[in-house]
Design an enzyme around this catalytic site. Structure first.
Site, PDB file in Angstrom:
ATOM      1  N   ARG A  19       0.680  -1.337   0.042  1.00 57.14           N
ATOM      2  CA  ARG A  19       0.021  -0.105   0.113  1.00 57.14           C
ATOM      3  C   ARG A  19       0.297   1.143   0.216  1.00 57.14           C
ATOM      4  O   ARG A  19       2.383   0.513   0.572  1.00 57.14           O
ATOM      5  CB  ARG A  19      -0.862   0.100   1.881  1.00 57.14           C
ATOM      6  CG  ARG A  19      -2.035  -0.824   1.260  1.00 57.14           C
ATOM      7  CD  ARG A  19      -3.244  -0.776   1.267  1.00 57.14           C
ATOM      8  NE  ARG A  19      -3.869  -1.336   1.030  1.00 57.14           N
ATOM      9  CZ  ARG A  19      -3.902  -2.542   0.265  1.00 57.14           C
ATOM     10  NH1 ARG A  19      -3.211  -3.366  -0.108  1.00 57.14           N
ATOM     11  NH2 ARG A  19      -5.246  -4.221   0.642  1.00 57.14           N
ATOM     12  N   TYR A  24       5.712   5.071   1.292  1.00 57.01           N
ATOM     13  CA  TYR A  24       6.989   3.954   1.260  1.00 57.01           C
ATOM     14  C   TYR A  24       7.685   2.850   0.293  1.00 57.01           C
ATOM     15  O   TYR A  24       8.570   2.185   0.675  1.00 57.01           O
ATOM     16  CB  TYR A  24       6.421   2.983   2.365  1.00 57.01           C
ATOM     17  CG  TYR A  24       4.960   3.839   3.379  1.00 57.01           C
ATOM     18  CD1 TYR A  24       6.507   4.752   4.403  1.00 57.01           C
ATOM     19  CD2 TYR A  24       3.969   4.127   4.578  1.00 57.01           C
ATOM     20  CE1 TYR A  24       5.790   5.426   6.101  1.00 57.01           C
ATOM     21  CE2 TYR A  24       3.508   5.029   4.420  1.00 57.01           C
ATOM     22  CZ  TYR A  24       4.156   5.433   6.259  1.00 57.01           C
ATOM     23  OH  TYR A  24       3.904   6.389   6.235  1.00 57.01           O
ATOM     24  N   ASN A  75      13.093  -0.083  13.401  1.00 59.48           N
ATOM     25  CA  ASN A  75      11.425   1.359  12.368  1.00 59.48           C
ATOM     26  C   ASN A  75      10.775   0.988  13.373  1.00 59.48           C
ATOM     27  O   ASN A  75       9.579   0.041  13.327  1.00 59.48           O
ATOM     28  CB  ASN A  75      11.336   1.019  11.052  1.00 59.48           C
ATOM     29  CG  ASN A  75      10.131   1.828  10.785  1.00 59.48           C
ATOM     30  OD1 ASN A  75       9.696   2.731  11.699  1.00 59.48           O
ATOM     31  ND2 ASN A  75      10.338   1.859   9.430  1.00 59.48           N
ATOM     32  N   ALA A  78       4.279   4.399  14.307  1.00 61.87           N
ATOM     33  CA  ALA A  78       4.378   5.040  15.087  1.00 61.87           C
ATOM     34  C   ALA A  78       4.269   5.377  16.407  1.00 61.87           C
ATOM     35  O   ALA A  78       3.852   5.762  17.156  1.00 61.87           O
ATOM     36  CB  ALA A  78       2.710   4.369  14.781  1.00 61.87           C
ATOM     37  N   ASP A  88      12.476   2.373  27.485  1.00 64.23           N
ATOM     38  CA  ASP A  88      12.755   1.893  28.412  1.00 64.23           C
ATOM     39  C   ASP A  88      13.643   0.865  28.057  1.00 64.23           C
ATOM     40  O   ASP A  88      14.754   0.652  28.235  1.00 64.23           O
ATOM     41  CB  ASP A  88      11.796   1.797  29.541  1.00 64.23           C
ATOM     42  CG  ASP A  88      11.669   3.360  30.165  1.00 64.23           C
ATOM     43  OD1 ASP A  88      11.935   4.330  29.729  1.00 64.23           O
ATOM     44  OD2 ASP A  88      10.559   3.359  30.574  1.00 64.23           O
ATOM     45  N   GLU A  99      18.240   3.701  14.419  1.00 62.06           N
ATOM     46  CA  GLU A  99      16.396   3.883  13.895  1.00 62.06           C
ATOM     47  C   GLU A  99      16.511   4.678  12.832  1.00 62.06           C
ATOM     48  O   GLU A  99      17.281   5.097  12.537  1.00 62.06           O
ATOM     49  CB  GLU A  99      15.755   4.817  15.251  1.00 62.06           C
ATOM     50  CG  GLU A  99      14.133   5.795  14.668  1.00 62.06           C
ATOM     51  CD  GLU A  99      14.125   6.737  15.728  1.00 62.06           C
ATOM     52  OE1 GLU A  99      14.590   7.175  16.709  1.00 62.06           O
ATOM     53  OE2 GLU A  99      13.423   7.036  16.049  1.00 62.06           O
ATOM     54  N   HIS A 101      13.738   5.752   9.791  1.00 66.49           N
ATOM     55  CA  HIS A 101      11.758   6.365   9.214  1.00 66.49           C
ATOM     56  C   HIS A 101      12.538   6.014   7.707  1.00 66.49           C
ATOM     57  O   HIS A 101      13.210   6.260   6.918  1.00 66.49           O
ATOM     58  CB  HIS A 101      11.985   7.364   9.598  1.00 66.49           C
ATOM     59  CG  HIS A 101      11.572   7.266  11.266  1.00 66.49           C
ATOM     60  ND1 HIS A 101      10.147   6.785  11.714  1.00 66.49           N
ATOM     61  CD2 HIS A 101      12.548   7.433  11.982  1.00 66.49           C
ATOM     62  CE1 HIS A 101      10.605   6.947  13.286  1.00 66.49           C
ATOM     63  NE2 HIS A 101      11.859   6.845  13.271  1.00 66.49           N
ATOM     64  N   ARG A 108       6.237  15.479   7.122  1.00 71.51           N
ATOM     65  CA  ARG A 108       4.610  15.212   7.622  1.00 71.51           C
ATOM     66  C   ARG A 108       4.431  15.973   8.423  1.00 71.51           C
ATOM     67  O   ARG A 108       5.143  16.726   9.267  1.00 71.51           O
ATOM     68  CB  ARG A 108       5.173  14.007   7.199  1.00 71.51           C
ATOM     69  CG  ARG A 108       5.643  12.993   6.232  1.00 71.51           C
ATOM     70  CD  ARG A 108       5.648  11.394   6.280  1.00 71.51           C
ATOM     71  NE  ARG A 108       5.061  10.955   6.223  1.00 71.51           N
ATOM     72  CZ  ARG A 108       4.555   9.847   6.620  1.00 71.51           C
ATOM     73  NH1 ARG A 108       5.067   8.784   7.394  1.00 71.51           N
ATOM     74  NH2 ARG A 108       2.757   9.469   6.632  1.00 71.51           N
TER      75      ARG A 108
HETATM   76  O1  CA2 Z   1       8.628   6.524   7.347  1.00 72.84           O
HETATM   77  C1  CA2 Z   1       8.536   5.327   8.201  1.00 72.84           C
HETATM   78  O2  CA2 Z   1       9.320   4.829   8.494  1.00 72.84           O
HETATM   79  C2  CA2 Z   1       7.268   5.538   9.934  1.00 72.84           C
HETATM   80  O3  CA2 Z   1       8.219   4.842  10.808  1.00 72.84           O
HETATM   81  C3  CA2 Z   1       6.919   4.696   9.246  1.00 72.84           C
HETATM   82  C4  CA2 Z   1       5.380   4.628  10.193  1.00 72.84           C
HETATM   83  C5  CA2 Z   1       5.333   5.905  10.684  1.00 72.84           C
HETATM   84  O4  CA2 Z   1       3.812   5.768  11.981  1.00 72.84           O
HETATM   85  C6  CA2 Z   1       6.146   6.856  10.980  1.00 72.84           C
HETATM   86  O5  CA2 Z   1       5.493   8.204  11.518  1.00 72.84           O
HETATM   87  C7  CA2 Z   1       7.333   6.911  10.260  1.00 72.84           C
HETATM   88  C8  CA2 Z   1       4.016   4.134   9.639  1.00 72.84           C
HETATM   89  C9  CA2 Z   1       4.237   2.914   8.728  1.00 72.84           C
HETATM   90  C10 CA2 Z   1       3.146   2.348   7.769  1.00 72.84           C
HETATM   91  O6  CA2 Z   1       3.325   1.499   7.420  1.00 72.84           O
HETATM   92  C11 CA2 Z   1       2.718   1.586   6.052  1.00 72.84           C
HETATM   93  C12 CA2 Z   1       3.764   0.555   4.821  1.00 72.84           C
HETATM   94  C13 CA2 Z   1       2.894   0.517   3.906  1.00 72.84           C
HETATM   95  C14 CA2 Z   1       1.698   0.905   3.085  1.00 72.84           C
HETATM   96  C15 CA2 Z   1       0.551   1.349   4.794  1.00 72.84           C
HETATM   97  C16 CA2 Z   1       1.638   1.415   5.854  1.00 72.84           C
END
Ligand code: CA2
Length: 146
Positions: A19, A24, A75, A78, A88, A99, A101, A108
């Site tokens: 998705r 991503y 990673n 959220a 912790d 870490e 992202h 964002r």
């Molecule tokens: O940018 C990143 O790697 C995040 O850790 C991704 C998280 C988001 O909440 C962080 O703020 C930033 C969300 C992961 C959702 O991953 C998806 C991947 C493909 C399709 C939908 C969701």
């Protein structure tokens, strides 16, 4: 047995490549596992890739890593922005923590700009797409001085 780097992924990252490719990318978590294994093989380490949608499960795996891993790439998804419990747990891990992202969280919504995990991370890689996981593994290797 080769030393292991734990690659931890938080909620919804199982959807990588399935998705929102505009945000991503189109590579899956399996592709990420291959990328990380290749990066780790350069300094004779193996990787263990895990993903969970549950905070407590991530905490358990971080605790287990005290015995089973030499470094962590995480990673937290959220949970980066909410989880003192993950912070912790990482504080109890003695090896390098990097870490990652996939997206540029600073470009964002403002609620994504702060990460609790960053307080413990030895390095942070943001906005490099899934390639960032490979950079993170390389950095763990450098910190291990291998
Ligand atoms: O940018 C990143 O790697 C995040 O850790 C991704 C998280 C988001 O909440 C962080 O703020 C930033 C969300 C992961 C959702 O991953 C998806 C991947 C493909 C399709 C939908 C969701």
């Amino acid at each position: 047995m080769a030393d292991t780097i734990l690659i931890l992924n938080g909620p919804n990252l199982n959807m990588l490549g399935k998705r929102q490719p505009d945000l991503y990318g189109d590579e899956t978590l399996n592709d990420v596992a291959r990328l990380c294994a290749e990066a780790a093989s350069a300094f004779d380490c193996g990787v263990e890739m895990r993903q969970s949608n549950f905070e407590g499960q991530l905490v358990d795996w971080i605790q287990d890593a005290r015995e089973s891993a030499v470094g962590i790439v995480i990673n937290p998804g959220a949970y980066s922005h909410t989880s003192i419990a993950i912070l912790d747990a990482l504080h109890m891990f003695e090896g390098p923590v990097v870490e990652v992202h996939v997206s540029n969280i600073h470009a964002r919504e403002s609620f994504r700009h702060h990460s609790y995990v960053s307080k413990r991370a030895d390095a942070i890689i943001i906005g490099c797409g899934v390639q960032g996981y490979g950079f993170a593994v390389q950095r763990v290797g450098a910190l291990l001085k291998k």
